[in-house]
Write a protein that holds these residues in place. Structure first.
Motif, PDB file in Angstrom:
ATOM      1  N   ARG A 188       0.856  -1.192   0.000  1.00  0.00           N
ATOM      2  CA  ARG A 188       0.000   0.000   0.000  1.00  0.00           C
ATOM      3  C   ARG A 188       0.890   1.239   0.000  1.00  0.00           C
ATOM      4  O   ARG A 188       1.727   1.421   0.904  1.00  0.00           O
ATOM      5  CB  ARG A 188      -0.929   0.000   1.214  1.00  0.00           C
ATOM      6  CG  ARG A 188      -1.879  -1.199   1.234  1.00  0.00           C
ATOM      7  CD  ARG A 188      -2.737  -1.215   2.501  1.00  0.00           C
ATOM      8  NE  ARG A 188      -3.577  -0.026   2.597  1.00  0.00           N
ATOM      9  CZ  ARG A 188      -4.743   0.109   1.968  1.00  0.00           C
ATOM     10  NH1 ARG A 188      -5.206  -0.864   1.199  1.00  0.00           N
ATOM     11  NH2 ARG A 188      -5.458   1.208   2.102  1.00  0.00           N
ATOM     12  N   VAL A 189       0.692   2.080  -1.023  1.00  0.00           N
ATOM     13  CA  VAL A 189       1.607   3.195  -1.269  1.00  0.00           C
ATOM     14  C   VAL A 189       0.830   4.500  -1.380  1.00  0.00           C
ATOM     15  O   VAL A 189      -0.238   4.553  -1.997  1.00  0.00           O
ATOM     16  CB  VAL A 189       2.381   2.960  -2.590  1.00  0.00           C
ATOM     17  CG1 VAL A 189       3.266   4.153  -2.917  1.00  0.00           C
ATOM     18  CG2 VAL A 189       3.217   1.692  -2.496  1.00  0.00           C
ATOM     19  N   LEU A 190       1.391   5.557  -0.797  1.00  0.00           N
ATOM     20  CA  LEU A 190       0.871   6.912  -0.977  1.00  0.00           C
ATOM     21  C   LEU A 190       1.750   7.609  -2.004  1.00  0.00           C
ATOM     22  O   LEU A 190       2.965   7.683  -1.851  1.00  0.00           O
ATOM     23  CB  LEU A 190       0.906   7.686   0.344  1.00  0.00           C
ATOM     24  CG  LEU A 190       0.270   9.084   0.315  1.00  0.00           C
ATOM     25  CD1 LEU A 190      -1.250   8.958   0.237  1.00  0.00           C
ATOM     26  CD2 LEU A 190       0.664   9.883   1.556  1.00  0.00           C
ATOM     27  N   GLU A 200      -1.045  -1.265 -10.653  1.00  0.00           N
ATOM     28  CA  GLU A 200      -1.827  -1.774  -9.523  1.00  0.00           C
ATOM     29  C   GLU A 200      -2.680  -2.971  -9.936  1.00  0.00           C
ATOM     30  O   GLU A 200      -2.683  -4.011  -9.271  1.00  0.00           O
ATOM     31  CB  GLU A 200      -2.715  -0.662  -8.976  1.00  0.00           C
ATOM     32  CG  GLU A 200      -3.648  -1.100  -7.858  1.00  0.00           C
ATOM     33  CD  GLU A 200      -4.435   0.052  -7.261  1.00  0.00           C
ATOM     34  OE1 GLU A 200      -5.580  -0.178  -6.838  1.00  0.00           O
ATOM     35  OE2 GLU A 200      -3.910   1.180  -7.211  1.00  0.00           O
ATOM     36  N   ASP A 201      -3.399  -2.831 -11.043  1.00  0.00           N
ATOM     37  CA  ASP A 201      -4.273  -3.914 -11.506  1.00  0.00           C
ATOM     38  C   ASP A 201      -3.487  -5.166 -11.874  1.00  0.00           C
ATOM     39  O   ASP A 201      -3.929  -6.289 -11.635  1.00  0.00           O
ATOM     40  CB  ASP A 201      -5.094  -3.447 -12.719  1.00  0.00           C
ATOM     41  CG  ASP A 201      -6.132  -2.402 -12.361  1.00  0.00           C
ATOM     42  OD1 ASP A 201      -6.369  -2.178 -11.154  1.00  0.00           O
ATOM     43  OD2 ASP A 201      -6.708  -1.799 -13.292  1.00  0.00           O
ATOM     44  N   ASN A 206      -1.240  -1.443  -4.213  1.00  0.00           N
ATOM     45  CA  ASN A 206      -2.280  -0.424  -4.136  1.00  0.00           C
ATOM     46  C   ASN A 206      -1.669   0.969  -4.026  1.00  0.00           C
ATOM     47  O   ASN A 206      -0.837   1.228  -3.156  1.00  0.00           O
ATOM     48  CB  ASN A 206      -3.183  -0.686  -2.927  1.00  0.00           C
ATOM     49  CG  ASN A 206      -4.251   0.373  -2.768  1.00  0.00           C
ATOM     50  OD1 ASN A 206      -4.109   1.306  -1.999  1.00  0.00           O
ATOM     51  ND2 ASN A 206      -5.332   0.232  -3.526  1.00  0.00           N
ATOM     52  N   PHE A 207      -2.072   1.860  -4.932  1.00  0.00           N
ATOM     53  CA  PHE A 207      -1.596   3.246  -4.925  1.00  0.00           C
ATOM     54  C   PHE A 207      -2.752   4.147  -4.522  1.00  0.00           C
ATOM     55  O   PHE A 207      -3.838   4.061  -5.084  1.00  0.00           O
ATOM     56  CB  PHE A 207      -1.090   3.658  -6.302  1.00  0.00           C
ATOM     57  CG  PHE A 207       0.156   2.938  -6.733  1.00  0.00           C
ATOM     58  CD1 PHE A 207       1.404   3.506  -6.544  1.00  0.00           C
ATOM     59  CD2 PHE A 207       0.087   1.687  -7.330  1.00  0.00           C
ATOM     60  CE1 PHE A 207       2.560   2.848  -6.941  1.00  0.00           C
ATOM     61  CE2 PHE A 207       1.231   1.017  -7.736  1.00  0.00           C
ATOM     62  CZ  PHE A 207       2.473   1.600  -7.535  1.00  0.00           C
ATOM     63  N   THR A 208      -2.504   5.040  -3.567  1.00  0.00           N
ATOM     64  CA  THR A 208      -3.534   5.980  -3.146  1.00  0.00           C
ATOM     65  C   THR A 208      -2.950   7.384  -3.122  1.00  0.00           C
ATOM     66  O   THR A 208      -1.733   7.566  -3.064  1.00  0.00           O
ATOM     67  CB  THR A 208      -4.103   5.593  -1.768  1.00  0.00           C
ATOM     68  OG1 THR A 208      -5.270   6.355  -1.489  1.00  0.00           O
ATOM     69  CG2 THR A 208      -3.067   5.817  -0.671  1.00  0.00           C
ATOM     70  N   LYS A 233      -4.362   5.937   9.141  1.00  0.00           N
ATOM     71  CA  LYS A 233      -5.731   5.447   8.957  1.00  0.00           C
ATOM     72  C   LYS A 233      -5.790   4.353   7.907  1.00  0.00           C
ATOM     73  O   LYS A 233      -6.480   3.343   8.065  1.00  0.00           O
ATOM     74  CB  LYS A 233      -6.646   6.609   8.568  1.00  0.00           C
ATOM     75  CG  LYS A 233      -8.113   6.231   8.423  1.00  0.00           C
ATOM     76  CD  LYS A 233      -8.969   7.452   8.107  1.00  0.00           C
ATOM     77  CE  LYS A 233     -10.436   7.066   7.963  1.00  0.00           C
ATOM     78  NZ  LYS A 233     -11.281   8.259   7.643  1.00  0.00           N
ATOM     79  N   GLN A 234      -5.055   4.554   6.785  1.00  0.00           N
ATOM     80  CA  GLN A 234      -5.106   3.606   5.683  1.00  0.00           C
ATOM     81  C   GLN A 234      -4.006   2.544   5.766  1.00  0.00           C
ATOM     82  O   GLN A 234      -3.909   1.692   4.898  1.00  0.00           O
ATOM     83  CB  GLN A 234      -5.026   4.352   4.350  1.00  0.00           C
ATOM     84  CG  GLN A 234      -6.209   5.294   4.131  1.00  0.00           C
ATOM     85  CD  GLN A 234      -6.162   5.998   2.784  1.00  0.00           C
ATOM     86  OE1 GLN A 234      -5.231   5.839   2.008  1.00  0.00           O
ATOM     87  NE2 GLN A 234      -7.193   6.780   2.504  1.00  0.00           N
ATOM     88  N   LYS A 235      -3.187   2.632   6.818  1.00  0.00           N
ATOM     89  CA  LYS A 235      -2.108   1.658   7.048  1.00  0.00           C
ATOM     90  C   LYS A 235      -1.212   1.521   5.815  1.00  0.00           C
ATOM     91  O   LYS A 235      -0.971   0.424   5.309  1.00  0.00           O
ATOM     92  CB  LYS A 235      -2.701   0.299   7.439  1.00  0.00           C
ATOM     93  CG  LYS A 235      -3.508   0.369   8.734  1.00  0.00           C
ATOM     94  CD  LYS A 235      -4.089  -0.996   9.101  1.00  0.00           C
ATOM     95  CE  LYS A 235      -4.882  -0.917  10.404  1.00  0.00           C
ATOM     96  NZ  LYS A 235      -5.492  -2.211  10.784  1.00  0.00           N
ATOM     97  N   LEU A 236      -0.708   2.668   5.345  1.00  0.00           N
ATOM     98  CA  LEU A 236       0.148   2.700   4.162  1.00  0.00           C
ATOM     99  C   LEU A 236       1.595   2.442   4.563  1.00  0.00           C
ATOM    100  O   LEU A 236       2.061   2.944   5.581  1.00  0.00           O
ATOM    101  CB  LEU A 236       0.020   4.056   3.467  1.00  0.00           C
ATOM    102  CG  LEU A 236      -1.415   4.464   3.085  1.00  0.00           C
ATOM    103  CD1 LEU A 236      -1.438   5.880   2.541  1.00  0.00           C
ATOM    104  CD2 LEU A 236      -2.002   3.486   2.082  1.00  0.00           C
TER     105      LEU A 236
END
Length: 297
Positions: A188-190, A200-201, A206-208, A233-236
């Motif tokens: 999980r990446v910011l 990602e697909d 996961n990129f946010t 919150k998003q545990k990145l």
């Protein structure tokens, strides 16, 4: 003399372009240009409109670019809304060259919510090259278009494409292998770029995007607090924000969240010769290395 004339006529039939001349090819941006060069090889002279380190999203065509198109025998573009300026440029250039959409046959994905001003393409995400499987489709389309334009080069284009596709097969196995070793819960990446949806697909990272702050200027203390709250919150696990350059802010984000602040992820352009992503293969490997370092540490 008659024998010489017959030989000359035969050569012209076999080689539509002079034997020592290269096919003039234009690609809309540097990543696509690299794919074209790998297929075209020595038979082509490939130029780009938006070069290394360039930003196709804010590109403004010049009269020199119109001349490039006018002189080209074939033009390759990404399509999927990536080159919003293309129609105007083609009209201004008066080019007779075929315009080849390299993403033909690729299933487009919808764009993420528009958080990134420089990556606003409407509903369609054009960054299909971020999946190596899609890059292979680009290569097949490029090969077929070059053969149609220069039939005498068929064997060369087919051989070049085959060799490059083998490299991309190796690259895709490498990406899948590296990602498979990253725990699922840490993928999980910011990031401030919205260009990695196809990655990602394809590979399950996961990129946010940062929420409620600008990604164009150095963040304020309030912005950093917002980023820290979102990461928790998003545990990145990884953070790639190019506008965060102050080492104190980097250290604050890392110490308060446990997330690793990584380096640059390249999205829309290759680097020049001094950079780490001078080819498409280098770009994917660089990003993979950055992600792995951030998400496994």
């Amino acid at each position: 003399m008659r024998r010489c004339a017959i030989i000359a006529t035969t050569l012209c039939a076999l080689f539509p372009y002079p034997a020592n001349a290269q096919l003039k090819v234009i690609a809309s941006f540097s990543i696509l240009g690299d794919l074209v060069k790998n297929v075209g090889g020595d038979r082509t002279a490939v130029g780009t409109l938006v070069g290394p380190n360039g930003n196709a999203h804010i590109y403004s065509p010049s009269p020199a670019d119109a001349k490039k198109l006018a002189d080209a025998k074939i033009v390759f573009v990404n399509g999927l809304g990536f080159e919003g300026w293309l129609e105007r440029l083609v009209k201004a250039s008066g080019t007779k060259a075929p315009i080849i959409v390299a993403t033909k046959g690729i299933k487009p994905r919808e764009s993420a919510a528009g958080h990134d001003r420089d990556h606003d393409h409407g509903r369609t995400d054009p960054h299909a090259w971020q999946s190596v499987a899609n890059a292979k489709i680009y290569v097949n389309n490029i090969r077929d278009a070059l053969i149609a334009t220069d039939p005498a080069g068929k064997a060369s284009y087919e051989a070049n494409a085959s060799a490059y596709l083998a490299k991309l097969d190796t690259l895709e196995r490498e990406v899948k292998d590296v990602v498979s070793k990253i725990p699922v819960e840490r993928r999980r990446v910011l990031t401030s770029h919205s260009a990695f949806g196809y990655f990602e697909d394809a590979y399950g990272v996961n990129f946010t995007a940062p929420q409620g702050i600008s990604t164009e200027a150095e963040p304020s203390a309030k912005d950093v607090a917002t980023i820290i709250t979102q990461i928790k919150k998003q545990k990145l696990s990884g953070v790639f924000l190019e506008n965060v350059t102050d080492p104190r802010l980097v250290n604050q984000i890392a110490s308060e969240t446990g997330a690793k602040v990584g380096g640059t992820l390249y999205s829309d352009a290759l680097t020049d010769g001094n950079g780490d992503a001078t080819t498409y293969v280098d770009l994917i490997r660089h990003n993979l290395k950055q992600l792995a370092a951030a998400l496994t540490s």
